[in-house]
Design a protein around this motif. Structure first.
Motif, PDB file in Angstrom:
ATOM      1  N   TYR A 139      79.082  10.548 -51.171  1.00  0.00           N
ATOM      2  CA  TYR A 139      80.453  10.076 -51.463  1.00  0.00           C
ATOM      3  C   TYR A 139      81.505  11.109 -51.067  1.00  0.00           C
ATOM      4  N   THR A 147      82.829   4.182 -50.082  1.00  0.00           N
ATOM      5  CA  THR A 147      83.245   4.085 -51.493  1.00  0.00           C
ATOM      6  C   THR A 147      82.580   2.855 -52.127  1.00  0.00           C
ATOM      7  N   SER A 148      82.744   2.712 -53.428  1.00  0.00           N
ATOM      8  CA  SER A 148      81.952   1.692 -54.141  1.00  0.00           C
ATOM      9  C   SER A 148      82.472   0.269 -53.978  1.00  0.00           C
ATOM     10  N   ALA A 149      83.755   0.095 -53.659  1.00  0.00           N
ATOM     11  CA  ALA A 149      84.397  -1.242 -53.638  1.00  0.00           C
ATOM     12  C   ALA A 149      84.182  -1.974 -54.972  1.00  0.00           C
ATOM     13  N   LEU A 150      84.296  -1.236 -56.050  1.00  0.00           N
ATOM     14  CA  LEU A 150      84.144  -1.848 -57.386  1.00  0.00           C
ATOM     15  C   LEU A 150      85.490  -2.109 -58.061  1.00  0.00           C
ATOM     16  N   SER A 151      86.576  -1.680 -57.420  1.00  0.00           N
ATOM     17  CA  SER A 151      87.881  -1.765 -58.085  1.00  0.00           C
ATOM     18  C   SER A 151      88.279  -3.182 -58.519  1.00  0.00           C
ATOM     19  N   TRP A 207      82.632  11.239 -57.694  1.00  0.00           N
ATOM     20  CA  TRP A 207      82.924   9.820 -57.977  1.00  0.00           C
ATOM     21  C   TRP A 207      83.452   9.650 -59.399  1.00  0.00           C
ATOM     22  N   GLU A 220      87.007  10.173 -59.791  1.00  0.00           N
ATOM     23  CA  GLU A 220      87.907   9.033 -59.507  1.00  0.00           C
ATOM     24  C   GLU A 220      88.073   8.155 -60.755  1.00  0.00           C
ATOM     25  N   ARG A 245      91.550   7.165 -62.902  1.00  0.00           N
ATOM     26  CA  ARG A 245      91.871   5.847 -63.479  1.00  0.00           C
ATOM     27  C   ARG A 245      92.261   6.017 -64.952  1.00  0.00           C
ATOM     28  N   ASN A 268      91.324   3.789 -50.078  1.00  0.00           N
ATOM     29  CA  ASN A 268      92.208   4.710 -50.820  1.00  0.00           C
ATOM     30  C   ASN A 268      93.003   5.647 -49.920  1.00  0.00           C
ATOM     31  N   ARG A 299      95.821   3.784 -48.547  1.00  0.00           N
ATOM     32  CA  ARG A 299      96.873   3.469 -49.537  1.00  0.00           C
ATOM     33  C   ARG A 299      97.841   4.652 -49.607  1.00  0.00           C
ATOM     34  N   ASP A 335      92.466  -6.018 -56.460  1.00  0.00           N
ATOM     35  CA  ASP A 335      92.204  -5.053 -57.537  1.00  0.00           C
ATOM     36  C   ASP A 335      93.509  -4.588 -58.211  1.00  0.00           C
ATOM     37  N   ASP A 389      96.221  -3.320 -60.325  1.00  0.00           N
ATOM     38  CA  ASP A 389      96.163  -2.785 -61.683  1.00  0.00           C
ATOM     39  C   ASP A 389      97.438  -1.979 -61.882  1.00  0.00           C
ATOM     40  N   ASN A 406      98.211   1.480 -59.809  1.00  0.00           N
ATOM     41  CA  ASN A 406      99.134   1.214 -58.710  1.00  0.00           C
ATOM     42  C   ASN A 406     100.428   2.006 -58.896  1.00  0.00           C
TER      43      ASN A 406
HETATM   44  C1  FAD Z   1      99.616   3.661 -53.456  1.00  0.00           C
HETATM   45  C2  FAD Z   1      98.329   3.405 -54.205  1.00  0.00           C
HETATM   46  C3  FAD Z   1      98.151   2.217 -54.906  1.00  0.00           C
HETATM   47  C4  FAD Z   1      96.956   1.958 -55.606  1.00  0.00           C
HETATM   48  N1  FAD Z   1      96.829   0.774 -56.303  1.00  0.00           N
HETATM   49  C5  FAD Z   1      95.693   0.533 -57.013  1.00  0.00           C
HETATM   50  C6  FAD Z   1      95.546  -0.677 -57.752  1.00  0.00           C
HETATM   51  O1  FAD Z   1      96.447  -1.526 -57.828  1.00  0.00           O
HETATM   52  N2  FAD Z   1      94.355  -0.880 -58.391  1.00  0.00           N
HETATM   53  C7  FAD Z   1      93.335   0.037 -58.365  1.00  0.00           C
HETATM   54  O2  FAD Z   1      92.276  -0.203 -58.964  1.00  0.00           O
HETATM   55  N3  FAD Z   1      93.471   1.200 -57.699  1.00  0.00           N
HETATM   56  C8  FAD Z   1      94.601   1.480 -57.013  1.00  0.00           C
HETATM   57  N4  FAD Z   1      94.721   2.652 -56.309  1.00  0.00           N
HETATM   58  C9  FAD Z   1      93.646   3.661 -56.411  1.00  0.00           C
HETATM   59  C10 FAD Z   1      92.537   3.585 -55.339  1.00  0.00           C
HETATM   60  O3  FAD Z   1      93.088   3.499 -54.067  1.00  0.00           O
HETATM   61  C11 FAD Z   1      91.560   2.414 -55.566  1.00  0.00           C
HETATM   62  O4  FAD Z   1      91.133   2.408 -56.897  1.00  0.00           O
HETATM   63  C12 FAD Z   1      90.324   2.554 -54.660  1.00  0.00           C
HETATM   64  O5  FAD Z   1      90.704   2.560 -53.315  1.00  0.00           O
HETATM   65  C13 FAD Z   1      89.371   1.422 -54.947  1.00  0.00           C
HETATM   66  O6  FAD Z   1      88.267   1.477 -54.082  1.00  0.00           O
HETATM   67  P1  FAD Z   1      86.804   1.742 -54.627  1.00  0.00           P
HETATM   68  O7  FAD Z   1      86.496   0.825 -55.743  1.00  0.00           O
HETATM   69  O8  FAD Z   1      85.892   1.713 -53.447  1.00  0.00           O
HETATM   70  O9  FAD Z   1      86.940   3.214 -55.191  1.00  0.00           O
HETATM   71  P2  FAD Z   1      85.890   4.391 -55.426  1.00  0.00           P
HETATM   72  O10 FAD Z   1      86.260   5.512 -54.537  1.00  0.00           O
HETATM   73  O11 FAD Z   1      84.492   3.929 -55.375  1.00  0.00           O
HETATM   74  O12 FAD Z   1      86.253   4.863 -56.932  1.00  0.00           O
HETATM   75  C14 FAD Z   1      85.646   4.253 -58.085  1.00  0.00           C
HETATM   76  C15 FAD Z   1      86.705   3.693 -58.999  1.00  0.00           C
HETATM   77  O13 FAD Z   1      87.566   4.729 -59.476  1.00  0.00           O
HETATM   78  C16 FAD Z   1      88.898   4.235 -59.602  1.00  0.00           C
HETATM   79  N5  FAD Z   1      89.768   4.992 -58.686  1.00  0.00           N
HETATM   80  C17 FAD Z   1      89.447   5.498 -57.483  1.00  0.00           C
HETATM   81  N6  FAD Z   1      90.493   6.176 -56.963  1.00  0.00           N
HETATM   82  C18 FAD Z   1      91.495   6.081 -57.863  1.00  0.00           C
HETATM   83  C19 FAD Z   1      92.834   6.570 -57.900  1.00  0.00           C
HETATM   84  N7  FAD Z   1      93.353   7.321 -56.920  1.00  0.00           N
HETATM   85  N8  FAD Z   1      93.603   6.246 -58.964  1.00  0.00           N
HETATM   86  C20 FAD Z   1      93.105   5.504 -59.979  1.00  0.00           C
HETATM   87  N9  FAD Z   1      91.843   5.020 -59.996  1.00  0.00           N
HETATM   88  C21 FAD Z   1      91.042   5.309 -58.957  1.00  0.00           C
HETATM   89  C22 FAD Z   1      88.866   2.760 -59.209  1.00  0.00           C
HETATM   90  O14 FAD Z   1      88.745   1.980 -60.364  1.00  0.00           O
HETATM   91  C23 FAD Z   1      87.622   2.685 -58.330  1.00  0.00           C
HETATM   92  O15 FAD Z   1      87.054   1.402 -58.288  1.00  0.00           O
HETATM   93  C24 FAD Z   1      95.916   2.932 -55.608  1.00  0.00           C
HETATM   94  C25 FAD Z   1      96.093   4.125 -54.891  1.00  0.00           C
HETATM   95  C26 FAD Z   1      97.281   4.367 -54.199  1.00  0.00           C
HETATM   96  C27 FAD Z   1      97.441   5.660 -53.438  1.00  0.00           C
END
Ligand code: FAD
Length: 471
Positions: A230, A242-246, A280, A283, A287, A350, A353, A381, A383, A387
């Motif tokens: 990771y 990444t996990s795509a679990l959001s 991981w 991350e 949250r 991410n 974003r 996703d 939130d 966000n």
């Molecule tokens: C401008 C901006 C807007 C965003 N809006 C959202 C949103 O609306 N909803 C959302 O769930 N996440 C948001 N994120 C955080 C992050 O980009 C996503 O959670 C992540 O890309 C989800 O992919 P994943 O499940 O593969 O994450 P992984 O990398 O596998 O991470 C595991 C989990 O950790 C949490 N996580 C990971 N990165 C972050 C982070 N930077 N902040 C908070 N939680 C995190 C998520 O729940 C995620 O599913 C935002 C980030 C930015 C910079």
């Protein structure tokens, strides 16, 4: 039990305790609010996802001989009365639910509890959205942390004080397809009428399999196959790193505790010594951090910046420039690929974003609240806490914000994190024919593709000057 963004039967504290303390029968209930859909907003993709999971919950309740009902109201202020009516109809003596921390949700819950308690119905709130509830991670002075790193350190010390077993009940999760009676299907379809269309269903269903069991399978597979790499892979949008679990975490099909336990157990050693697991779980801590921040600073729910001095920043409100960014027509390939990924799949990597949010706020200097809302309108996703935190970080208005002078250059980011251009080619087919590094800067090489809409260097310098002047 009043379900909100906790649409699961496994590891659901309110459901578990509700069933345990129930002298009669437990009824499940979900309320769809038109005002929240319009104002928060809740987008059509997420509404599609919510409805699919509500059907599975109804099925799971029915399999255990219980009822699950879905209600639609116009305004948030109708919610307390809707629950009172249901309580009267069903002779309910107690309401249980899991906490939500943004201001409107807190007010909604306070109003509901006040009304029901005045009628002799007891109410009990539990915590399931963060791993460690707000108020449990504070500085030595008892104040909330405003910076991630010390928060994360304190969080890691606290995690051992949290009950780390998953709650199980006699209600079992079910896989799709649902086999609800026609009348139940008709009721839920009626409640969700007009919320989403065939476009959402066709584009989302192949990407996001529905159900707790599907989410759990994705979690297990990630922890076993991808978590180890990771830290190395997570910044490359072309890789499935990444996990795509959001989407599942956002509406609570999966709990962060389930994620933590799966990662900890898969690491096989002390998780803090395992590079992949520690990174991981870091991350998941982000949250939690943003949820604690929203709970501690209610002004953030009113669209205020965390850094007061930025309130006077002269953000641009140029609708044309904003539309070009939304559509992925900026002339900067990595930004356009990112925005088209968002528009087509309801999800964005991410790293992208951060890059696209910085481009909107620092190069185009458009109000971060416009970008924040657009993401809420598109992301499956979506939130509010994560966000808002991500946008304020990118705009340098937030807690732990990127300093205003550290502005990501989208072109450099593109060369570094999409070196082969594989990701750009996937979403910007006009540039498919470009070879090598030309894909990152096609201005003179692709006639069908727009010129960059802004000079990256000059706009960056102007933004830094404007922040400096405000400081
Ligand atoms: C401008 C901006 C807007 C965003 N809006 C959202 C949103 O609306 N909803 C959302 O769930 N996440 C948001 N994120 C955080 C992050 O980009 C996503 O959670 C992540 O890309 C989800 O992919 P994943 O499940 O593969 O994450 P992984 O990398 O596998 O991470 C595991 C989990 O950790 C949490 N996580 C990971 N990165 C972050 C982070 N930077 N902040 C908070 N939680 C995190 C998520 O729940 C995620 O599913 C935002 C980030 C930015 C910079």
């Amino acid at each position: 039990m009043w379900f909100r963004n906790d649409l699961r039967v496994t590891d659901n504290p309110a459901l578990y305790h509700g069933l345990k303390s129930c002298t009669g029968d437990l009824i499940g209930c979900y309320i769809l609010c038109e005002q929240y859909i319009a104002e928060h907003p809740i987008n059509a993709r997420q509404l599609w996802f919510i409805q699919q999971h509500l059907q599975l919950l109804q099925q799971a309740f029915r399999n255990s001989g219980r009822t699950f009902t879905v209600i639609r109201v116009k305004r948030a202020s109708d919610i307390p009365a809707a629950l009172r009516k249901l309580s009267k109809q069903e002779s309910i003596g107690k309401l249980v639910f899991n906490a939500e921390y943004p201001l409107n949700e807190l007010r909604r819950d306070r109003a509901t509890v006040a009304l029901l308690e005045s009628e002799g119905i007891s109410c009990k709130r539990y915590h399931d959205r963060p791993l460690v509830p707000p108020g449990m991670v504070t500085t030595a002075q008892g104040t909330p942390y405003k910076v991630y790193t010390p928060f994360a350190r304190a969080w890691r010390n606290q995690i051992n004080n949290v009950a780390l077993t998953c709650y199980q009940t006699d209600i079992q999760p079910v896989p799709p397809p649902v086999q609800l009676e026609k009348s139940q299907q008709a009721q839920i379809n009626k409640v969700f009428k007009g919320c989403w269309g065939s476009r959402e269903k066709e584009s989302m269903a192949p990407l996001w399999p529905v159900g707790e069991l599907a989410a759990d399978a994705r979690l297990t597979s990630f922890c076993q196959k991808n978590m180890g790499a990771y830290q190395q892979q997570r910044d490359f949008p072309a890789a499935a790193g990444t996990s795509a679990l959001s989407p599942y975490l956002a509406i609570g099909v999966l709990s962060p505790k389930q994620c933590f336990i799966a990662a900890r157990d898969a690491s096989g050693v002390n998780w803090q010594d395992d590079e992949g697991a520690a990174c991981w779980i870091g991350e998941l801590i982000w949250r939690d951090f943003y949820m604690h921040i929203i709970a501690a600073f209610p002004a953030l729910s009113r669209h205020k910046p965390m850094q007061h001095y930025t309130e006077g920043f002269a953000w641009r409100t140029d609708q044309n420039d904003f539309t070009r960014w939304c559509k992925g027509q900026t002339g900067i390939p990595i930004i356009d690929a990112a925005m088209r990924q968002l528009n087509q799949t309801g999800w964005m990597h991410n790293r992208l974003r951060m890059v696209s949010a910085m481009f909107l706020t620092k190069n185009l200097r458009i109000d971060w609240r416009w970008g924040e809302r657009y993401f809420m309108e598109q992301l499956i996703d979506a939130d509010f806490c994560s966000n808002n935190g991500g946008w304020q970080w990118s705009a340098s208005t937030g807690t732990d914000a990127a300093p205003y002078f550290r502005i990501m250059n989208p072109q450099t980011q593109s060369e570094r994190f999409d070196p082969t251009g594989h990701f750009i080619r996937r979403f910007v087919p006009e540039l498919e024919h470009l070879e090598g590094k030309k894909i990152h800067k096609p201005a003179d090489n692709a006639s069908e593709y727009p010129q960059p809409m802004v000079d990256l260097k000059a706009s960056r310098a102007e933004t830094i000057e404007m922040f400096k002047a405000l400081k």
